[in-house]
Scaffold this motif. Structure first.
Motif, PDB file in Angstrom:
ATOM      1  N   UNK A  20       0.827  -1.204   0.000  1.00 28.91           N
ATOM      2  CA  UNK A  20       0.000   0.000   0.000  1.00 28.91           C
ATOM      3  C   UNK A  20       0.861   1.252   0.000  1.00 28.91           C
ATOM      4  N   UNK A  21       0.435   2.237  -0.778  1.00 23.02           N
ATOM      5  CA  UNK A  21       1.097   3.534  -0.792  1.00 23.02           C
ATOM      6  C   UNK A  21       0.817   4.226   0.534  1.00 23.02           C
ATOM      7  N   UNK A  22       1.859   4.785   1.129  1.00 30.15           N
ATOM      8  CA  UNK A  22       1.697   5.553   2.361  1.00 30.15           C
ATOM      9  C   UNK A  22       2.368   6.900   2.177  1.00 30.15           C
ATOM     10  N   UNK A  23       1.688   7.969   2.585  1.00 33.98           N
ATOM     11  CA  UNK A  23       2.262   9.309   2.540  1.00 33.98           C
ATOM     12  C   UNK A  23       2.772   9.646   3.934  1.00 33.98           C
ATOM     13  N   UNK A  24       4.033  10.049   4.019  1.00 34.08           N
ATOM     14  CA  UNK A  24       4.604  10.419   5.321  1.00 34.08           C
ATOM     15  C   UNK A  24       4.711  11.926   5.488  1.00 34.08           C
ATOM     16  N   UNK A  25       4.858  12.672   4.386  1.00 32.30           N
ATOM     17  CA  UNK A  25       4.888  14.134   4.482  1.00 32.30           C
ATOM     18  C   UNK A  25       4.621  14.762   3.125  1.00 32.30           C
ATOM     19  N   UNK A  26       4.112  15.980   3.157  1.00 30.86           N
ATOM     20  CA  UNK A  26       3.877  16.779   1.958  1.00 30.86           C
ATOM     21  C   UNK A  26       4.400  18.175   2.237  1.00 30.86           C
ATOM     22  N   UNK A  27       5.210  18.690   1.306  1.00 34.53           N
ATOM     23  CA  UNK A  27       5.768  20.031   1.451  1.00 34.53           C
ATOM     24  C   UNK A  27       5.454  20.824   0.195  1.00 34.53           C
ATOM     25  N   UNK A  28       4.932  22.041   0.286  1.00 33.82           N
ATOM     26  CA  UNK A  28       4.531  22.715   1.510  1.00 33.82           C
ATOM     27  C   UNK A  28       3.263  22.094   2.084  1.00 33.82           C
ATOM     28  N   UNK A  29       3.003  22.352   3.345  1.00 30.83           N
ATOM     29  CA  UNK A  29       1.849  21.753   4.015  1.00 30.83           C
ATOM     30  C   UNK A  29       0.558  22.529   3.765  1.00 30.83           C
ATOM     31  N   UNK A  30       0.653  23.720   3.196  1.00 32.87           N
ATOM     32  CA  UNK A  30      -0.532  24.522   2.885  1.00 32.87           C
ATOM     33  C   UNK A  30      -0.237  25.401   1.677  1.00 32.87           C
ATOM     34  N   UNK A  31      -1.284  25.666   0.900  1.00 37.28           N
ATOM     35  CA  UNK A  31      -1.178  26.552  -0.262  1.00 37.28           C
ATOM     36  C   UNK A  31      -2.387  27.480  -0.221  1.00 37.28           C
ATOM     37  N   UNK A  32      -2.152  28.772  -0.382  1.00 39.91           N
ATOM     38  CA  UNK A  32      -3.250  29.726  -0.415  1.00 39.91           C
ATOM     39  C   UNK A  32      -3.994  29.621  -1.734  1.00 39.91           C
ATOM     40  N   UNK A  33      -5.320  29.671  -1.676  1.00 40.06           N
ATOM     41  CA  UNK A  33      -6.118  29.687  -2.898  1.00 40.06           C
ATOM     42  C   UNK A  33      -5.687  30.886  -3.731  1.00 40.06           C
ATOM     43  N   UNK A  34      -5.562  30.687  -5.029  1.00 40.47           N
ATOM     44  CA  UNK A  34      -5.161  31.766  -5.913  1.00 40.47           C
ATOM     45  C   UNK A  34      -3.661  31.923  -6.065  1.00 40.47           C
ATOM     46  N   UNK A  35      -2.878  31.087  -5.372  1.00 42.67           N
ATOM     47  CA  UNK A  35      -1.422  31.153  -5.489  1.00 42.67           C
ATOM     48  C   UNK A  35      -1.006  30.723  -6.890  1.00 42.67           C
ATOM     49  N   UNK A  36       0.177  31.177  -7.339  1.00 45.93           N
ATOM     50  CA  UNK A  36       0.685  30.681  -8.620  1.00 45.93           C
ATOM     51  C   UNK A  36       1.000  29.194  -8.521  1.00 45.93           C
ATOM     52  N   UNK A  37       1.296  28.568  -9.670  1.00 47.64           N
ATOM     53  CA  UNK A  37       1.633  27.142  -9.674  1.00 47.64           C
ATOM     54  C   UNK A  37       2.628  26.833  -8.558  1.00 47.64           C
ATOM     55  N   UNK A  38       2.358  25.762  -7.824  1.00 47.17           N
ATOM     56  CA  UNK A  38       3.192  25.371  -6.688  1.00 47.17           C
ATOM     57  C   UNK A  38       3.584  23.910  -6.836  1.00 47.17           C
ATOM     58  N   UNK A  39       4.865  23.610  -6.645  1.00 41.16           N
ATOM     59  CA  UNK A  39       5.332  22.229  -6.703  1.00 41.16           C
ATOM     60  C   UNK A  39       5.275  21.612  -5.311  1.00 41.16           C
ATOM     61  N   UNK A  40       4.580  20.493  -5.212  1.00 42.19           N
ATOM     62  CA  UNK A  40       4.520  19.728  -3.968  1.00 42.19           C
ATOM     63  C   UNK A  40       5.595  18.651  -4.004  1.00 42.19           C
ATOM     64  N   UNK A  41       6.222  18.400  -2.873  1.00 40.41           N
ATOM     65  CA  UNK A  41       7.087  17.248  -2.708  1.00 40.41           C
ATOM     66  C   UNK A  41       6.346  16.294  -1.781  1.00 40.41           C
ATOM     67  N   UNK A  42       6.090  15.100  -2.272  1.00 37.61           N
ATOM     68  CA  UNK A  42       5.310  14.114  -1.544  1.00 37.61           C
ATOM     69  C   UNK A  42       6.241  12.967  -1.175  1.00 37.61           C
ATOM     70  N   UNK A  43       6.457  12.766   0.105  1.00 43.79           N
ATOM     71  CA  UNK A  43       7.320  11.695   0.594  1.00 43.79           C
ATOM     72  C   UNK A  43       6.469  10.575   1.168  1.00 43.79           C
ATOM     73  N   UNK A  44       6.921   9.349   0.982  1.00 36.97           N
ATOM     74  CA  UNK A  44       6.172   8.208   1.491  1.00 36.97           C
ATOM     75  C   UNK A  44       6.852   6.914   1.111  1.00 36.97           C
ATOM     76  N   UNK A  45       6.032   5.884   0.908  1.00 39.32           N
ATOM     77  CA  UNK A  45       6.569   4.576   0.552  1.00 39.32           C
ATOM     78  C   UNK A  45       5.741   3.941  -0.552  1.00 39.32           C
ATOM     79  N   UNK A  46       6.372   3.057  -1.299  1.00 41.11           N
ATOM     80  CA  UNK A  46       5.736   2.226  -2.317  1.00 41.11           C
ATOM     81  C   UNK A  46       5.192   2.984  -3.523  1.00 41.11           C
ATOM     82  N   UNK A  47       5.769   4.142  -3.848  1.00 41.29           N
ATOM     83  CA  UNK A  47       5.373   4.835  -5.064  1.00 41.29           C
ATOM     84  C   UNK A  47       5.964   4.092  -6.262  1.00 41.29           C
ATOM     85  N   UNK A  48       5.287   4.146  -7.393  1.00 39.88           N
ATOM     86  CA  UNK A  48       5.803   3.548  -8.627  1.00 39.88           C
ATOM     87  C   UNK A  48       5.816   4.613  -9.710  1.00 39.88           C
TER      88      UNK A  48
END
Length: 75
Positions: A20-48
């Motif tokens: 099973x895929x598990x997410x351990x953290x997401x950065x940034x943890x919040x994004x304001x509505x209307x913000x420009x394009x934002x890159x999330x870094x998603x850390x966890x296990x079992x991604x393919x």
């Protein structure tokens, strides 16, 4: 709105508790509505390299970095 409330990650992997895929953290943890394009870094296990990321019900651009990390662009 926190990113964990509206983020969904899916892989083509067989669904079993051992893989099973598990997410351990997401950065940034919040994004304001209307913000420009934002890159999330998603850390966890079992991604393919078949992993997809859905944001508010819409498939968004994502990149497989490793079995423990994805990045995705929130428009």
């Amino acid at each position: 709105v926190t990113t964990t409330q509206i983020l969904f990650i899916q892989t083509a992997m067989a669904h079993s508790s051992a893989n099973a895929v598990q997410i351990t953290s997401i950065t940034p943890s919040a994004i304001l509505a209307g913000s420009p394009d934002t890159t999330l870094t998603i850390n966890g296990t079992n991604f393919t390299n078949a992993a997809t990321v859905t944001w508010n019900g819409n498939l968004i651009s994502s990149n497989f970095v490793s079995a423990t990390q994805l990045t995705a662009v929130v428009p």
